[in-house]
Design a protein around this motif. Structure first.
Motif, mmCIF file in Angstrom:
data_model
loop_
_atom_site.group_PDB
_atom_site.id
_atom_site.type_symbol
_atom_site.label_atom_id
_atom_site.label_comp_id
_atom_site.label_asym_id
_atom_site.label_seq_id
_atom_site.Cartn_x
_atom_site.Cartn_y
_atom_site.Cartn_z
ATOM 1 N N ARG A 1 3.296 -16.782 9.041
ATOM 2 C CA ARG A 1 3.951 -15.973 10.074
ATOM 3 C C ARG A 1 5.179 -16.697 10.626
ATOM 4 O O ARG A 1 6.194 -16.070 10.918
ATOM 5 N N VAL A 2 5.088 -18.021 10.747
ATOM 6 C CA VAL A 2 6.253 -18.809 11.184
ATOM 7 C C VAL A 2 7.370 -18.701 10.143
ATOM 8 O O VAL A 2 8.544 -18.541 10.486
ATOM 9 N N ALA A 3 6.986 -18.768 8.871
ATOM 10 C CA ALA A 3 7.974 -18.643 7.788
ATOM 11 C C ALA A 3 8.662 -17.277 7.829
ATOM 12 O O ALA A 3 9.873 -17.165 7.595
ATOM 13 N N ILE A 4 7.888 -16.237 8.150
ATOM 14 C CA ILE A 4 8.459 -14.886 8.264
ATOM 15 C C ILE A 4 9.426 -14.829 9.447
ATOM 16 O O ILE A 4 10.532 -14.288 9.335
ATOM 17 N N GLY B 1 17.132 -13.650 3.797
ATOM 18 C CA GLY B 1 15.960 -14.358 4.302
ATOM 19 C C GLY B 1 14.934 -14.492 3.188
ATOM 20 O O GLY B 1 14.731 -13.557 2.407
ATOM 21 N N PHE B 2 14.313 -15.667 3.087
ATOM 22 C CA PHE B 2 13.323 -15.903 2.031
ATOM 23 C C PHE B 2 11.946 -16.193 2.620
ATOM 24 O O PHE B 2 11.828 -16.945 3.591
ATOM 25 N N VAL B 3 10.922 -15.596 2.016
ATOM 26 C CA VAL B 3 9.537 -15.939 2.346
ATOM 27 C C VAL B 3 8.849 -16.242 1.025
ATOM 28 O O VAL B 3 8.716 -15.365 0.170
ATOM 29 N N PHE B 4 8.431 -17.504 0.867
ATOM 30 C CA PHE B 4 7.806 -17.922 -0.377
ATOM 31 C C PHE B 4 6.293 -18.092 -0.219
ATOM 32 O O PHE B 4 5.759 -18.071 0.887
ATOM 33 N N GLN B 5 5.638 -18.318 -1.343
ATOM 34 C CA GLN B 5 4.192 -18.554 -1.346
ATOM 35 C C GLN B 5 3.881 -19.826 -0.558
ATOM 36 O O GLN B 5 2.920 -19.889 0.198
ATOM 37 N N ILE C 1 11.529 -22.066 13.425
ATOM 38 C CA ILE C 1 12.074 -20.696 13.386
ATOM 39 C C ILE C 1 13.592 -20.695 13.540
ATOM 40 O O ILE C 1 14.305 -19.963 12.857
ATOM 41 N N THR C 2 14.092 -21.543 14.428
ATOM 42 C CA THR C 2 15.535 -21.531 14.735
ATOM 43 C C THR C 2 16.339 -22.531 13.881
ATOM 44 O O THR C 2 17.558 -22.592 14.006
ATOM 45 N N LEU C 3 15.665 -23.268 13.019
ATOM 46 C CA LEU C 3 16.346 -24.290 12.210
ATOM 47 C C LEU C 3 17.531 -23.745 11.409
ATOM 48 O O LEU C 3 18.621 -24.334 11.449
ATOM 49 N N PRO C 4 17.389 -22.616 10.666
ATOM 50 C CA PRO C 4 18.540 -22.131 9.884
ATOM 51 C C PRO C 4 19.751 -21.789 10.751
ATOM 52 O O PRO C 4 20.893 -21.955 10.320
#
Length: 230
Positions: free
Chosen positions: A149-152, A88-92, A106-109
């Motif tokens: 938070r959505v990205a997380i 899982g990736f969380v970027f700037q 959130i469920t896209l991947p």
């Protein structure tokens, strides 16, 4: 149990007088459930290290082993699928899809992987991150902290073996940064998630279980709570 192993990792650019050693023989390992912070100044090699750990770039030499699998031995398509399922990736930058709402982002991947979402697990992530009231909102209707938070949540949705965060609060003000990082730590503890976070901020790094420092492409001893986990 080791979830990530980095062995004698080197990444070089150029040659001769223009040779740059972005990574110069890095060795480290991360235990399952650990929250590791990698601290370093701009140009120290920390983002290069994270990209290698996540299979986003190819090392000049050395090995990266994630959950028992050697990334260098995978073909491109195999690596893409492995990365989507296990990292899982969380970027700037939040990298949300503008025309999809929060839940769809959130469920896209999972959809890309042809997997059905674990509804109860997703709802628990959404609740933990305080997004229950925002599931139908578009990214443009959210604050920077809410978008992160959505990205997380998206990064956690596939139950990855490891979460890699590259300066995850770089675009947020200090108060929002603390809120987001606190939630990131809480979610990792609640879901027994392993995380490696890259940061230049010493204060942010203190949230981790272990801190290591990188300078000029090398890990530096005496760099935090513990030095290395070989």
């Amino acid at each position: 149990m080791k979830i990530l192993e980095v062995k004698n990792l080197r990444k070089e650019y150029g040659q001769g007088e223009t040779l740059v050693k972005a990574l110069d023989g890095v060795n480290l390992s991360v235990e399952k459930g650990e929250f590791l912070a990698v601290v370093g100044s701009s140009g120290s090699g920390k983002s290069t290290l994270l990209h290698m750990m996540g299979g986003l770039d190819v090392p000049t030499s050395g090995e990266v082993i994630v959950d028992g699998r050697n990334l260098a031995k995978m073909k491109d398509e195999q690596l893409t699928i492995f990365r989507r399922r296990n990292i899982g990736f969380v970027f700037q930058s939040y990298n949300l899809v503008p025309m999809l709402n929060v839940m769809e982002n959130i469920t896209l991947p999972l959809g890309l992987d042809g997997k059905k979402a674990d509804g109860a697990y997703i709802r628990e992530i959404v609740k933990t991150l305080g997004l229950e009231e925002k599931t139908e909102s578009l990214p443009s209707q959210l604050s920077g902290g809410q978008q992160q938070r959505v990205a997380i949540a998206r990064a956690l949705a596939s139950k990855p073996a490891i979460l890699l965060a590259d300066e995850p609060t770089g675009n947020l003000d200090s108060r929002t940064s603390q809120d987001v990082l606190g939630l990131l730590k809480v979610t990792c503890e609640r879901f027994h998630q392993t995380m490696v976070m890259i940061t230049h901020n010493e204060e942010i790094a203190q949230l981790a279980n272990r801190i290591i420092r990188i300078e000029d492409g090398k890990l530096v001893k005496g760099s935090g709570l513990h030095d290395f986990c070989e």
